[in-house]
Design a protein around this motif. Structure first.
Motif, PDB file in Angstrom:
ATOM      1  N   LEU A 134     138.918   8.214 174.316  1.00  0.00           N
ATOM      2  CA  LEU A 134     137.687   8.804 174.849  1.00  0.00           C
ATOM      3  C   LEU A 134     137.032   9.726 173.824  1.00  0.00           C
ATOM      4  O   LEU A 134     135.806   9.742 173.677  1.00  0.00           O
ATOM      5  CB  LEU A 134     137.969   9.562 176.147  1.00  0.00           C
ATOM      6  N   PHE A 135     137.853  10.496 173.104  1.00  0.00           N
ATOM      7  CA  PHE A 135     137.317  11.383 172.074  1.00  0.00           C
ATOM      8  C   PHE A 135     136.616  10.574 170.991  1.00  0.00           C
ATOM      9  O   PHE A 135     135.498  10.895 170.584  1.00  0.00           O
ATOM     10  CB  PHE A 135     138.438  12.235 171.461  1.00  0.00           C
ATOM     11  N   LYS A 136     137.272   9.526 170.506  1.00  0.00           N
ATOM     12  CA  LYS A 136     136.687   8.700 169.448  1.00  0.00           C
ATOM     13  C   LYS A 136     135.398   8.031 169.922  1.00  0.00           C
ATOM     14  O   LYS A 136     134.416   7.980 169.194  1.00  0.00           O
ATOM     15  CB  LYS A 136     137.689   7.645 168.966  1.00  0.00           C
ATOM     16  N   GLN A 137     135.408   7.513 171.153  1.00  0.00           N
ATOM     17  CA  GLN A 137     134.206   6.863 171.693  1.00  0.00           C
ATOM     18  C   GLN A 137     133.079   7.887 171.836  1.00  0.00           C
ATOM     19  O   GLN A 137     131.926   7.592 171.543  1.00  0.00           O
ATOM     20  CB  GLN A 137     134.523   6.197 173.031  1.00  0.00           C
ATOM     21  N   ALA A 138     133.430   9.092 172.280  1.00  0.00           N
ATOM     22  CA  ALA A 138     132.426  10.138 172.488  1.00  0.00           C
ATOM     23  C   ALA A 138     131.835  10.633 171.178  1.00  0.00           C
ATOM     24  O   ALA A 138     130.659  10.982 171.119  1.00  0.00           O
ATOM     25  CB  ALA A 138     133.045  11.307 173.257  1.00  0.00           C
ATOM     26  N   THR A 139     132.635  10.667 170.124  1.00  0.00           N
ATOM     27  CA  THR A 139     132.168  11.250 168.869  1.00  0.00           C
ATOM     28  C   THR A 139     131.677  10.215 167.862  1.00  0.00           C
ATOM     29  O   THR A 139     130.831  10.519 167.031  1.00  0.00           O
ATOM     30  CB  THR A 139     133.267  12.107 168.208  1.00  0.00           C
ATOM     31  N   GLU A 140     132.208   8.982 167.912  1.00  0.00           N
ATOM     32  CA  GLU A 140     131.847   7.978 166.908  1.00  0.00           C
ATOM     33  C   GLU A 140     131.229   6.708 167.481  1.00  0.00           C
ATOM     34  O   GLU A 140     130.685   5.901 166.741  1.00  0.00           O
ATOM     35  CB  GLU A 140     133.087   7.595 166.089  1.00  0.00           C
ATOM     36  N   GLY A 141     131.343   6.502 168.774  1.00  0.00           N
ATOM     37  CA  GLY A 141     130.835   5.269 169.375  1.00  0.00           C
ATOM     38  C   GLY A 141     131.877   4.162 169.300  1.00  0.00           C
ATOM     39  O   GLY A 141     133.070   4.426 169.173  1.00  0.00           O
ATOM     40  N   ASP A 142     131.423   2.930 169.365  1.00  0.00           N
ATOM     41  CA  ASP A 142     132.333   1.785 169.405  1.00  0.00           C
ATOM     42  C   ASP A 142     133.212   1.688 168.155  1.00  0.00           C
ATOM     43  O   ASP A 142     132.756   1.963 167.043  1.00  0.00           O
ATOM     44  CB  ASP A 142     131.553   0.475 169.542  1.00  0.00           C
ATOM     45  N   ALA A 143     134.457   1.269 168.375  1.00  0.00           N
ATOM     46  CA  ALA A 143     135.388   1.036 167.268  1.00  0.00           C
ATOM     47  C   ALA A 143     134.900  -0.154 166.451  1.00  0.00           C
ATOM     48  O   ALA A 143     134.327  -1.098 166.986  1.00  0.00           O
ATOM     49  CB  ALA A 143     136.788   0.758 167.818  1.00  0.00           C
ATOM     50  N   THR A 144     135.136  -0.082 165.159  1.00  0.00           N
ATOM     51  CA  THR A 144     134.760  -1.179 164.279  1.00  0.00           C
ATOM     52  C   THR A 144     135.992  -1.679 163.535  1.00  0.00           C
ATOM     53  O   THR A 144     136.999  -0.981 163.447  1.00  0.00           O
ATOM     54  CB  THR A 144     133.700  -0.736 163.248  1.00  0.00           C
ATOM     55  N   GLY A 145     135.917  -2.864 163.015  1.00  0.00           N
ATOM     56  CA  GLY A 145     137.019  -3.406 162.236  1.00  0.00           C
ATOM     57  C   GLY A 145     138.144  -3.930 163.103  1.00  0.00           C
ATOM     58  O   GLY A 145     138.076  -3.922 164.330  1.00  0.00           O
ATOM     59  N   ASP A 146     139.183  -4.379 162.422  1.00  0.00           N
ATOM     60  CA  ASP A 146     140.331  -4.966 163.111  1.00  0.00           C
ATOM     61  C   ASP A 146     141.480  -3.991 163.314  1.00  0.00           C
ATOM     62  O   ASP A 146     142.539  -4.368 163.782  1.00  0.00           O
ATOM     63  CB  ASP A 146     140.850  -6.179 162.319  1.00  0.00           C
ATOM     64  N   GLY A 147     141.317  -2.773 162.912  1.00  0.00           N
ATOM     65  CA  GLY A 147     142.385  -1.802 163.050  1.00  0.00           C
ATOM     66  C   GLY A 147     143.171  -1.668 161.764  1.00  0.00           C
ATOM     67  O   GLY A 147     142.736  -2.103 160.700  1.00  0.00           O
ATOM     68  N   PRO A 148     144.360  -1.093 161.858  1.00  0.00           N
ATOM     69  CA  PRO A 148     145.143  -0.800 160.656  1.00  0.00           C
ATOM     70  C   PRO A 148     145.599  -2.073 159.939  1.00  0.00           C
ATOM     71  O   PRO A 148     145.866  -3.091 160.571  1.00  0.00           O
ATOM     72  CB  PRO A 148     146.332  -0.007 161.198  1.00  0.00           C
ATOM     73  N   ASP A 149     145.677  -1.983 158.617  1.00  0.00           N
ATOM     74  CA  ASP A 149     146.134  -3.116 157.811  1.00  0.00           C
ATOM     75  C   ASP A 149     147.641  -3.329 157.928  1.00  0.00           C
ATOM     76  O   ASP A 149     148.119  -4.449 157.815  1.00  0.00           O
ATOM     77  CB  ASP A 149     145.772  -2.904 156.335  1.00  0.00           C
ATOM     78  N   ASN A 150     148.381  -2.252 158.116  1.00  0.00           N
ATOM     79  CA  ASN A 150     149.839  -2.339 158.203  1.00  0.00           C
ATOM     80  C   ASN A 150     150.240  -2.811 159.600  1.00  0.00           C
ATOM     81  O   ASN A 150     150.070  -2.086 160.577  1.00  0.00           O
ATOM     82  CB  ASN A 150     150.461  -0.971 157.905  1.00  0.00           C
TER      83      ASN A 150
END
Length: 85
Positions: free
Chosen positions: A32-48
């Motif tokens: 919720l914090f990330k969505q509130a401050t940055e909007g939608d997630a981008t990318g596929d997530g972590p490489d590892n």
């Protein structure tokens, strides 16, 4: 009090809760914090592929795709208020 002020206060209060929330609740707070401050997630997530914590965080945030930043702030504030009681 306006929504941004409520959100900022809730962020501060989330760091001083009497009990540490469960991992599930921590993921909700994070996403919720990330969505509130940055909007939608981008990318596929972590490489590892073995970074399970980062993968879980990214997945939780990705599930909120399309939710407005204001709604995410409202839900964050409500969740922190619930945890305080």
């Amino acid at each position: 009090m306006d929504l941004n002020t409520q959100f900022e206060n809730a962020v501060k209060e989330s760091k001083t809760l009497a009990e540490k929330p469960s991992n599930e609740i921590l993921l909700q707070l994070y996403s919720l914090f990330k969505q509130a401050t940055e909007g939608d997630a981008t990318g596929d997530g972590p490489d590892n592929p073995f970074d399970f914590v980062a993968k879980a965080k990214h997945n939780a945030w990705s599930e909120l795709k399309g939710k407005s930043q204001d709604v995410a702030k409202e839900e964050y504030v409500a969740l922190v208020n619930k945890l305080k009681n």
